[in-house]
Every structure is written in C-alpha cells, then in structure tokens.
Scaffold this active site. Structure first.
Site, PDB file in Angstrom:
ATOM      1  N   HIS A  67       0.818  -1.225   0.000  1.00  0.00           N
ATOM      2  CA  HIS A  67       0.000   0.000   0.000  1.00  0.00           C
ATOM      3  C   HIS A  67       0.845   1.265   0.000  1.00  0.00           C
ATOM      4  O   HIS A  67       0.323   2.368   0.154  1.00  0.00           O
ATOM      5  CB  HIS A  67      -0.954  -0.018   1.200  1.00  0.00           C
ATOM      6  CG  HIS A  67      -1.979  -1.106   1.095  1.00  0.00           C
ATOM      7  ND1 HIS A  67      -3.268  -0.888   0.673  1.00  0.00           N
ATOM      8  CD2 HIS A  67      -1.880  -2.447   1.309  1.00  0.00           C
ATOM      9  CE1 HIS A  67      -3.924  -2.039   0.662  1.00  0.00           C
ATOM     10  NE2 HIS A  67      -3.112  -2.996   1.039  1.00  0.00           N
ATOM     11  N   ASP A 108       3.551   9.313  -2.012  1.00  0.00           N
ATOM     12  CA  ASP A 108       2.423   8.587  -1.428  1.00  0.00           C
ATOM     13  C   ASP A 108       2.098   7.392  -2.299  1.00  0.00           C
ATOM     14  O   ASP A 108       2.053   7.526  -3.527  1.00  0.00           O
ATOM     15  CB  ASP A 108       1.200   9.517  -1.346  1.00  0.00           C
ATOM     16  CG  ASP A 108       0.318   9.198  -0.144  1.00  0.00           C
ATOM     17  OD1 ASP A 108       0.300   8.038   0.276  1.00  0.00           O
ATOM     18  OD2 ASP A 108      -0.355  10.123   0.352  1.00  0.00           O
TER      19      ASP A 108
HETATM   20  P1  ADP Z   1      -2.390   6.909   4.530  1.00  0.00           P
HETATM   21  O1  ADP Z   1      -2.796   5.505   4.234  1.00  0.00           O
HETATM   22  O2  ADP Z   1      -0.930   7.141   4.296  1.00  0.00           O
HETATM   23  O3  ADP Z   1      -2.797   7.378   5.866  1.00  0.00           O
HETATM   24  P2  ADP Z   1      -4.516   7.830   2.690  1.00  0.00           P
HETATM   25  O4  ADP Z   1      -4.777   9.181   2.142  1.00  0.00           O
HETATM   26  O5  ADP Z   1      -4.525   6.754   1.672  1.00  0.00           O
HETATM   27  O6  ADP Z   1      -3.129   7.889   3.484  1.00  0.00           O
HETATM   28  O7  ADP Z   1      -5.612   7.464   3.772  1.00  0.00           O
HETATM   29  C1  ADP Z   1      -5.851   8.288   4.894  1.00  0.00           C
HETATM   30  C2  ADP Z   1      -7.205   7.927   5.498  1.00  0.00           C
HETATM   31  O8  ADP Z   1      -7.273   8.515   6.789  1.00  0.00           O
HETATM   32  C3  ADP Z   1      -8.359   8.478   4.697  1.00  0.00           C
HETATM   33  O9  ADP Z   1      -9.400   7.520   4.659  1.00  0.00           O
HETATM   34  C4  ADP Z   1      -8.797   9.726   5.479  1.00  0.00           C
HETATM   35  O10 ADP Z   1     -10.176   9.993   5.392  1.00  0.00           O
HETATM   36  C5  ADP Z   1      -8.409   9.372   6.888  1.00  0.00           C
HETATM   37  N1  ADP Z   1      -8.033  10.576   7.663  1.00  0.00           N
HETATM   38  C6  ADP Z   1      -6.925  11.313   7.536  1.00  0.00           C
HETATM   39  N2  ADP Z   1      -6.936  12.348   8.404  1.00  0.00           N
HETATM   40  C7  ADP Z   1      -8.078  12.255   9.113  1.00  0.00           C
HETATM   41  C8  ADP Z   1      -8.673  13.016  10.175  1.00  0.00           C
HETATM   42  N3  ADP Z   1      -8.057  14.077  10.728  1.00  0.00           N
HETATM   43  N4  ADP Z   1      -9.869  12.616  10.640  1.00  0.00           N
HETATM   44  C9  ADP Z   1     -10.478  11.521  10.113  1.00  0.00           C
HETATM   45  N5  ADP Z   1      -9.976  10.785   9.123  1.00  0.00           N
HETATM   46  C10 ADP Z   1      -8.794  11.132   8.627  1.00  0.00           C
HETATM   47  O1  F6P Z   2      -1.448   2.975   4.029  1.00  0.00           O
HETATM   48  C1  F6P Z   2      -0.335   3.328   4.747  1.00  0.00           C
HETATM   49  C2  F6P Z   2      -0.363   2.919   6.192  1.00  0.00           C
HETATM   50  O2  F6P Z   2       0.952   2.806   6.502  1.00  0.00           O
HETATM   51  C3  F6P Z   2      -1.002   1.626   6.592  1.00  0.00           C
HETATM   52  O3  F6P Z   2      -0.307   0.509   6.247  1.00  0.00           O
HETATM   53  C4  F6P Z   2      -1.071   1.831   8.059  1.00  0.00           C
HETATM   54  O4  F6P Z   2      -1.939   0.944   8.692  1.00  0.00           O
HETATM   55  C5  F6P Z   2      -1.530   3.256   8.135  1.00  0.00           C
HETATM   56  O5  F6P Z   2      -0.890   3.882   7.072  1.00  0.00           O
HETATM   57  C6  F6P Z   2      -1.379   3.967   9.473  1.00  0.00           C
HETATM   58  O6  F6P Z   2      -0.172   3.801  10.101  1.00  0.00           O
HETATM   59  P1  F6P Z   2       0.005   2.982  11.453  1.00  0.00           P
HETATM   60  O7  F6P Z   2      -0.551   1.622  11.242  1.00  0.00           O
HETATM   61  O8  F6P Z   2       1.474   2.993  11.678  1.00  0.00           O
HETATM   62  O9  F6P Z   2      -0.763   3.722  12.496  1.00  0.00           O
END
Ligand code: ADP
Ligand code: F6P
Length: 469
Positions: free
Chosen positions: A171, A373
């Site tokens: 991912h 990302d």
């Molecule tokens: P990552 O997997 O690196 O965290 P993504 O953009 O793919 O990045 O996914 C982030 C997820 O976390 C999204 O579903 C988003 O809605 C959620 N998210 C991020 N910040 C917040 C927040 N402050 N409150 C609620 N949900 C959040």
């Molecule tokens: O999608 C990226 C990701 O690293 C997931 O694998 C992971 O679960 C998530 O972000 C949040 O990070 P963590 O599991 O370290 O809280």
C-alpha cells in the site's frame, strides 16, 4: 460448532492479514478501549469485509489478557488478533517498519535507520503472523497479506501451508532499484514476497521498480511486459491494481451531512492527512504563505483548514514534525492574521466521517500535496463528496493517485512557488472548467471503486494460484 453468523463470515474465503486491525485497543482504567485505526489500508478493507464477509488477521495494539476480546460482536466479519511480544513491538513496528522501510520506500534513504536487531525482530514477528494465519485458514481460502510490515510473511506462510492461495499487496510505493538496494536485507525481503502467487502494487511505476529489483538483485527470469517472475519452479504474477474507495458511501455521507459551518464569506482550502513527514504538510504551509505574499487579494478571504490525525507518535521523527508544524502554523498566523481572521486553522485530531464528508463537500480546494504517497485516498474521498458546486483537486504528481486522476491540477510539492501559483489558479478557476474536471474525476472513481478492486484482486489471485498448483 460455529454458529450461522460465524459460518457466513468464513464462507467468503477472503482472509486479509495486516499489521493493524480496523480497531486498535488501548488499555483504559476499565479494561481495553476500542479506537478506530487510522490510515488508508483500514479505510480500504473495512468496506470490503463489511460487504463480502471474511476474516481479518492483525495486531490489536496491545497484549490481550485472558477473557479479553478484540471484537464487539457487531462486525460482519471475523477478527483474529495476533499477539506481538512486548519486547518485539518497538524494534518491529517503530523500528524496522517505520524507521527503515517507511522512509526508504518513500525514497527518503537519508532518513532510514539500519539496525540488525530490528531486522531480527521483524523476522520473528513476520513468522508469528504466518503461524497465526496458518492456524486460522481453510485450504480453499484466498489470503491477502498487506503492506510493508509483513513482507516476509508470505515466505513463512508458504512453508506452513504450501497449497494455499497467497497474495501480497503493497500500500506504499516500491522504490527504484538504486534506493531499494541500499537495504542490507533487500534480497531476503524480495524472496519473502516472491513466495506469494500474486504481488500487487497501486501503479505501474512500482511494478516496474519491483521487477527491476527481482531481475538485478536476484538474477531471476523476469518478464516485464507480462508481469511475471519465475522462482523455484513457480510463476509469480506481478500486477498494478489502483485502489479505489467506497464511492457510494462517501457520496451519500456528503448528501446527508449538515453544513460544515465555514460561513458564506470564507473560501476554504482543505488538507487532510495522518501527521506524517511524507505528506508534505510543512511544504504545504509554506506554499499557502507564499500565496498570501504574492496574492494579497486572498488575505482575509481564504483559509487553510488542515486536519491532521495523530500517527506513530512514539517515533522521534513524528514528534519533531508535530513541533515543526505547530511552530509554522503559529508563524504564519502571527504574520498574516488579523483581529477577525486566522489564515490557518489546524486540528490535530481525527474527525467523524460525517463531519469529514461535510468539510470535503464544502471546501473550495482540496490541497493534497504529499512528497510521496503510495496512492492517497483523501484525493478520492474529496472527489466523491463533490455533490454540489464542485471544487478543485490540487494533487502532487508524486502520489500514486496522480497516475489516474489526470484531471486534477497536478503540482510538484517541493516547488513552493509553483504550488502557490497552482493554488491561485485553483481558487480562480471558472465554474465551467471546475465542473468538467470534477465530472471526469467522479466518473472514474465511481466505477473504479474499492469493491471492484477487491473483486479483481481475488480473481487475479485465484487464477495465479491455480496456475501454480
Ligand atoms: P495513509 O494511508 O498514508 O494514511 P490515505 O490518504 O490513503 O493515506 O488514507 C488516509 C485515510 O485517513 C483516509 O481515509 C482519510 O479519510 C483518513 N483521515 C486522515 N486524516 C483524518 C482526520 N483528521 N480525521 C479523520 N480521518 C482522517
Ligand atoms: O497505508 C499506509 C499505512 O501505513 C497503513 O499501512 C497503516 O496501517 C496506516 O498507514 C497507518 O499507520 P500505522 O498503522 O502505523 O498507524
């Protein structure tokens, strides 16, 4: 005997294995408290398992005591907790996963730490996940192991359950050969992954990097055009399958959510991220300040609303980033703020799904500028929530999402001047252009949604496994 509901949950045959479960437990005064886990992986698999049923194997975040359960009994799928011995959590999770693989795979090798004792813990924990999986699965299950925490698990699992269909999905980005080879344990990591029948990535660039590494580091017969690697008499299929979101769910949340409360006069530029140094939050704040410098007409009219959900706060680099952002927000607000306006509103917490949908819906611009990302689901969630007068998606070309979301305004997040100029362009974009871009973006995300992704992943895995038996 399993009850009907348990049987139904297991009949789906889908088993997902990830470091995190959709809930993380924290020890409170009255026993374990359940908190929703953050991040894209959980956001993706929750609707899939809700829809199809199945089994989710992962770490609950603490050691369960006798009689404690990870499930509240309400889930439409089964949860199976994997215990990680307390002494291994730090070297495996904070260490090798998040201070070695995370920075390296996001092409930040200067930030990566290489510690043999952490690699040892990573191996032990991956073996433990394989043992827990082997104990929980049935012969015709389709197992999908996820993400950088568990890259050795397919190898261990193959030894314990040689006939089971095993897929692996990453991912985050897979880095170029020159970066990946810096890892002292690059070869065993690749071999662990290649025990799967199918290895999946979000975009074709990561597939190319991976195949380059299997060829150059392991000398394996690799067919880049067909996405095939031959190893130990087996054929491993390597595919790009861009992850989508539960579009209909976000769209309906946006249709039903109350007003975000931005006010009629205010134009909002929205950032939504886990607090992570790959997300480019300081660079984004600098770009916003540059906009206010170069286009004073936006002062007192445009606000940057930055939501940051706390993440990995035991890791030093994340603590330093939090301090840096706190200071930067203070500086910009001190410099440009007035008695009645603060240029940046910063919320260091998670917000509820309907509040988030309202903010997405009502924001004029989504400012999605990670330095790197794997995919970025925030960009897709914003698009799904554009049910009224559409806003503009500003997206890093270094996010996996940029490979398909070509109607977004694409920016280089390291180029502060250009990002500020693009932000101005977004704020000034005529309605007709906004509509045309958003229509195309929405159409794609509505059809390439997470359910389609899961269906294709399982189909491709089933085919790849059949060919190897
Ligand atoms: P990552 O997997 O690196 O965290 P993504 O953009 O793919 O990045 O996914 C982030 C997820 O976390 C999204 O579903 C988003 O809605 C959620 N998210 C991020 N910040 C917040 C927040 N402050 N409150 C609620 N949900 C959040
Ligand atoms: O999608 C990226 C990701 O690293 C997931 O694998 C992971 O679960 C998530 O972000 C949040 O990070 P963590 O599991 O370290 O809280």
């Amino acid at each position: 005997m399993p009850d009907d509901r348990t049987r139904e949950r297991r009949e789906s045959g889908l088993v997902t294995v990830s470091n995190r479960l959709p809930v993380t437990l924290r020890r409170g005064p009255r026993g374990p408290e359940r908190v929703r886990s953050s991040g894209g992986l959980v956001a993706a698999f929750e609707p899939i398992l809700e829809d199809r049923g199945g089994l989710w194997i992962g770490w609950p975040g603490l050691e369960l005591r006798p009689g404690e359960s990870v499930s509240d009994g309400e889930d439409h799928y089964q949860l199976a907790p994997v215990g990680i011995p307390r002494h291994d959590v730090k070297p495996y999770y904070q260490g090798f996963s998040n201070r070695t693989l995370w920075p390296l795979f996001h092409t930040l090798p200067g930030q990566a730490v290489f510690e043999t004792s952490e690699w040892d813990a990573y191996q032990r924990v991956n073996e433990r996940f394989a043992e827990a999986t082997a104990a929980a699965i049935q012969p015709d299950d389709h197992v999908i192991v996820n993400d950088y925490h568990l890259m050795l698990t397919p190898g261990y699992l193959r030894k314990l359950a040689p006939e089971v269909a095993v897929g692996f999905f990453l991912h985050i980005p897979f880095p170029p050969y020159d970066v990946f080879r810096v890892l002292p344990w690059a070869r065993p990591l690749l071999r662990g992954l290649l025990a799967a029948d199918l290895v999946g990535f979000h975009v074709s660039g990561y597939v190319r990097n991976f195949l380059d590494c299997t060829h150059r580091l392991l000398g394996l017969k690799t067919d880049v055009r067909r996405g095939i690697v031959q190893i130990d008499g087996r054929t491993v299929r390597v595919i790009a399958l861009p992850l989508g979101i539960d579009f209909a769910h976000y769209e309906s949340l946006a249709k039903g959510a109350p007003d975000a409360g931005f006010g009629n006069q205010e134009r909002v530029v929205l950032g939504v991220d886990r607090l992570d140094y790959t997300k480019g939050i300081p660079e984004r704040i600098h770009a916003f300040a540059r906009l206010l410098e170069t286009h004073p007409e936006h002062r007192e009219k445009v606000t940057l609303l930055q939501l940051a959900v706390p993440s990995r706060s035991q890791v030093t680099e994340y603590q330093e980033l939090k301090r840096e952002i706190d200071e930067l927000v203070g500086q910009v607000n001190g410099r440009f703020g007035t008695a009645s306006w603060s240029p940046i509103r910063y919320l260091y917490r998670s917000v509820s799904p309907d509040k988030l949908a309202a903010m997405y819906r009502d924001a004029d611009v989504a400012f999605v500028t990670p330095l790197r990302d794997g995919m970025n689901l925030v960009a897709k969630e914003y698009v799904a929530c554009q049910v009224n007068d559409p806003g503009v998606l500003l997206l890093s070309h270094t996010a996996g999402a940029a490979e398909t979301m070509t109607e977004a305004l694409l920016v280089n997040p390291y180029n502060i001047d250009d990002t500020a100029a693009k932000l101005h362009q977004a704020l000034a974009m005529p309605k007709g252009e906004r509509r045309a871009r958003m229509r195309a973006l929405r159409k794609r995300e509505a059809s390439h949604n997470v359910h389609r992704w899961a269906k294709r992943l399982v189909q491709r895995l089933a085919r790849a496994a059949r060919e190897n038996r």
